[in-house]
Write an enzyme that holds these catalytic residues in place. Structure first.
Site, PDB file in Angstrom:
ATOM      1  N   GLU A  36     106.583 -28.885 -58.358  1.00  0.00           N
ATOM      2  CA  GLU A  36     107.172 -27.944 -59.300  1.00  0.00           C
ATOM      3  C   GLU A  36     108.569 -27.581 -58.813  1.00  0.00           C
ATOM      4  O   GLU A  36     108.801 -27.419 -57.622  1.00  0.00           O
ATOM      5  CB  GLU A  36     106.324 -26.672 -59.422  1.00  0.00           C
TER       6      GLU A  36
ATOM      7  N   HIS B 112     110.450 -22.233 -63.618  1.00  0.00           N
ATOM      8  CA  HIS B 112     109.715 -23.210 -62.827  1.00  0.00           C
ATOM      9  C   HIS B 112     109.174 -24.277 -63.767  1.00  0.00           C
ATOM     10  O   HIS B 112     109.206 -24.113 -64.988  1.00  0.00           O
ATOM     11  CB  HIS B 112     108.606 -22.558 -61.991  1.00  0.00           C
TER      12      HIS B 112
ATOM     13  N   HIS C  85     106.190 -27.245 -64.933  1.00  0.00           N
ATOM     14  CA  HIS C  85     104.809 -27.718 -64.929  1.00  0.00           C
ATOM     15  C   HIS C  85     104.892 -29.237 -65.064  1.00  0.00           C
ATOM     16  O   HIS C  85     105.061 -29.747 -66.168  1.00  0.00           O
ATOM     17  CB  HIS C  85     104.018 -27.112 -66.090  1.00  0.00           C
TER      18      HIS C  85
ATOM     19  N   ASP D 206     100.347 -18.312 -62.743  1.00  0.00           N
ATOM     20  CA  ASP D 206     101.654 -17.745 -63.099  1.00  0.00           C
ATOM     21  C   ASP D 206     101.521 -16.275 -63.469  1.00  0.00           C
ATOM     22  O   ASP D 206     102.337 -15.442 -63.067  1.00  0.00           O
ATOM     23  CB  ASP D 206     102.282 -18.513 -64.278  1.00  0.00           C
TER      24      ASP D 206
END
Length: 181
Positions: free
Chosen positions: A25, A80, A82, A93
């Site tokens: 990630e 961020h 995935h 999260d």
């Protein structure tokens, strides 16, 4: 649903950072104003399991916050990726979100084209925020005035004449033709 704008170039920067970090990630900070993301600050993912979690490296976070302050911007969120999932907040999260005032941008790389979705997570409530891509168009070149157009034509004709004169002056002299006997 509230709306936040993001320049296409910044969205692309975020998506490219996420793709470079595969299979891990990616993560970073978002800066701008309440309803406008103006810049992204990529950071190293310092999580113990970076393939399924993210943690912005504290040193790089501090450097990014200093850069945001120096640019006269505000820290408004984090992003961020995935790598294999949809761009929706995972249970992790939601549980790991510590500041409900920050926007959460998630980049999904599960398809050929990255997808970005924006969220606000507050006390385990997840609210989507519409992300609007702002395109930056280059300023239009002003059209030439009639006088400028005439000047361009005259310069082109003069250049062509000069080229012809130089070309003819460089030709060798014509051979003498002898009369036939």
């Amino acid at each position: 649903m509230s709306t936040v704008k993001i320049p296409y170039a910044v969205a692309r920067q975020i998506a490219e950072h996420a793709a470079r970090q595969l299979p891990d990630e990616a993560c970073g900070l978002l800066a701008g104003a309440r309803d406008h993301i103006e810049a992204a600050y990529p950071a190293r993912n310092a999580a113990e399991r970076p393939r399924t979690r993210f943690l912005v490296d504290p040193h790089e976070q501090l450097q990014a916050l200093k850069a945001i302050d120096a640019a006269g911007l505000e820290w408004i969120g984090v992003y961020h990726s995935h790598p294999c999932g949809a761009p929706i907040p995972s249970k992790t999260d939601v549980e790991d979100c510590v500041d409900s005032g920050l926007l959460q941008l998630i980049v999904s790389l599960e398809r050929t084209q990255p997808r970005l979705k924006l969220w606000r997570i507050a006390r385990h409530a997840v609210d989507p925020i519409e992300l609007v891509y702002a395109t930056e168009t280059p300023p239009e070149e002003p059209a030439l005035s009639p006088a400028q157009q005439a000047a361009v034509v005259l310069v082109a004709i003069a250049a062509l004449l000069l080229l012809l004169i130089i070309s003819f002056s460089l030709l060798p002299p014509a051979p003498d033709i002898l009369p036939a006997n």
